[in-house]
Design an enzyme around this catalytic site. Structure first.
Site, PDB file in Angstrom:
ATOM      1  N   SER A 141      70.875  11.965  11.395  1.00  0.00           N
ATOM      2  CA  SER A 141      70.484  11.168  12.720  1.00  0.00           C
ATOM      3  C   SER A 141      69.590  10.155  12.243  1.00  0.00           C
ATOM      4  O   SER A 141      68.596  10.309  11.815  1.00  0.00           O
ATOM      5  CB  SER A 141      70.291  12.182  13.869  1.00  0.00           C
ATOM      6  OG  SER A 141      69.778  11.435  14.918  1.00  0.00           O
ATOM      7  N   TYR A 166      65.403  18.197  17.861  1.00  0.00           N
ATOM      8  CA  TYR A 166      66.569  18.022  17.459  1.00  0.00           C
ATOM      9  C   TYR A 166      66.272  17.049  16.113  1.00  0.00           C
ATOM     10  O   TYR A 166      66.953  17.359  15.079  1.00  0.00           O
ATOM     11  CB  TYR A 166      67.382  16.995  18.200  1.00  0.00           C
ATOM     12  CG  TYR A 166      68.501  16.419  17.751  1.00  0.00           C
ATOM     13  CD1 TYR A 166      69.713  17.304  17.563  1.00  0.00           C
ATOM     14  CD2 TYR A 166      68.610  14.946  17.608  1.00  0.00           C
ATOM     15  CE1 TYR A 166      70.770  16.542  17.047  1.00  0.00           C
ATOM     16  CE2 TYR A 166      69.789  14.363  17.368  1.00  0.00           C
ATOM     17  CZ  TYR A 166      70.863  15.190  16.997  1.00  0.00           C
ATOM     18  OH  TYR A 166      71.964  14.620  16.398  1.00  0.00           O
TER      19      TYR A 166
END
Length: 345
Positions: A141, A166
């Site tokens: 990501s 995350y």
């Protein structure tokens, strides 16, 4: 090729398994179909791939549209059954798109990220090791860049200061895959996705949320008083880059003094042209034909001011180039959103 795709009911995963099946690859898609967001959208994506609910856990379903495409409902944390799927499948390549998503959700629900993004990924690495998978491709990501102020973000930049759990799990995935590639000899490639949007997109992300609320005349929450930039990347460009990586194989990299490291590579996949958030909202207003009612709010924990992908590495090594501009991408997304294919409109 025989390819396993995890997260097959997700936004990127469901699009990818269709593309792979259309070109003739033998594909097994797996997903646990969790309820982080409305499962009706996940079921609709699977229906588009030729699968109809209900799904019994661990059953293998054949697509009614693509002869070489199958789907099984299973959780990556189910080590025993993941092992069994690998034993039967004997896959050449594995594409891991399964994860507990959401930056803000990780602030309030950290435990679910440890289970899916770390334990589940570990099970996948072990299966790749034990069943001699040649190449693991996995979703990372843009969030791994944290509060990096140097733009555009390059794969060479430091990524050791994540601002959300995350992001920390995604960086952990990169480190775990690197160590397994080094120790056990299979190739691994991480894909740092930048703000993916388009038809079948996630309802918890800004394009979907804003479109729904603007269409309904409701107020949208805009963080940091609208002073944010995002490298919005259309789904077709994301899929093109992912396919190019699937069709390649990273080579062992020279570390120093002639010593070879593992066959491991990380790539940014983005548009390479960040847009101001307020310009993005204006484009939505123009396409939908309604003005947005805006509630400006301060920056939220875990958010970053800007994302901006340097895609030079992927362009140079794979010939990747984002093709879909923001206006065209929003028009296609809104068209899908307003269509009967969208179960959540």
């Amino acid at each position: 090729m025989k390819i396993l795709v995890t997260g097959a009911a997700g936004f990127i995963g469901s699009t990818l398994i269709r593309k792979l099946a259309e070109r003739g690859d033998e594909v097994m898609g797996i997903d646990n179909i969790n309820d982080y967001y409305d499962v009706e959208l996940k079921y609709a994506r699977l229906k588009e791939c030729g699968f109809n609910q209900p799904f019994t856990d661990l059953e293998s379903y054949a697509s009614s549209r693509y002869p070489l495409l199958h789907f099984t409902k299973v959780d990556l944390c189910d080590e025993e059954n993941i092992d069994r799927i690998f034993e039967v499948g004997q896959f050449d390549k594995v594409v891991n798109l399964a994860a507990q998503a959401g930056v803000r959700y990780s602030i309030t629900h950290p435990r679910s990220y440890i289970g899916s993004n770390l334990n589940g990924f570990y099970n996948l690495l072990e299966a790749c090791r034990n069943y001699h998978v040649k190449h693991l491709i996995f979703a990372s990501s843009s969030s791994v860049y944290g509060l990096n102020t140097k733009v555009p973000f390059s794969e060479e930049d430091l990524t050791d200061a994540p601002v959300s759990l995350y992001a920390a799990t995604k960086k952990s995935n990169e480190l775990m895959a690197h160590s397994y590639a080094q120790l056990y000899g299979f190739a691994a490639t991480g894909l740092r996705f930048f703000t993916v949007y388009g038809p079948w997109g996630r309802p918890d992300m800004a394009p979907f949320k804003f479109t729904r609320k603007i269409s309904a005349g409701e107020t949208i929450d805009v963080y940091n008083n609208g002073d944010m930039n995002r490298d919005f990347t259309y789904i077709d460009d994301i899929i093109e880059g992912t396919l190019k990586v699937i069709d390649s194989m990273p080579k062992r990299q020279l570390v120093k003094d002639g010593v070879e490291g593992p066959a491991f590579r990380v790539y940014n996949i983005g548009c390479g042209h960040p847009e101001k958030l307020m310009d993005f909202i204006s484009e939505l207003e123009n396409t939908i034909g309604k003005p947005a009612k805006i509630h400006f709010m301060p920056m939220q924990p875990g958010d970053v001011y800007t994302t901006y992908a340097d895609t030079t590495r992927l362009e140079t090594e794979m010939g990747y180039k984002a093709k879909v501009g923001l206006r065209e991408g929003i028009q296609k997304f809104v068209e899908w959103y307003q269509s009967d294919k969208n179960p959540l409109k």
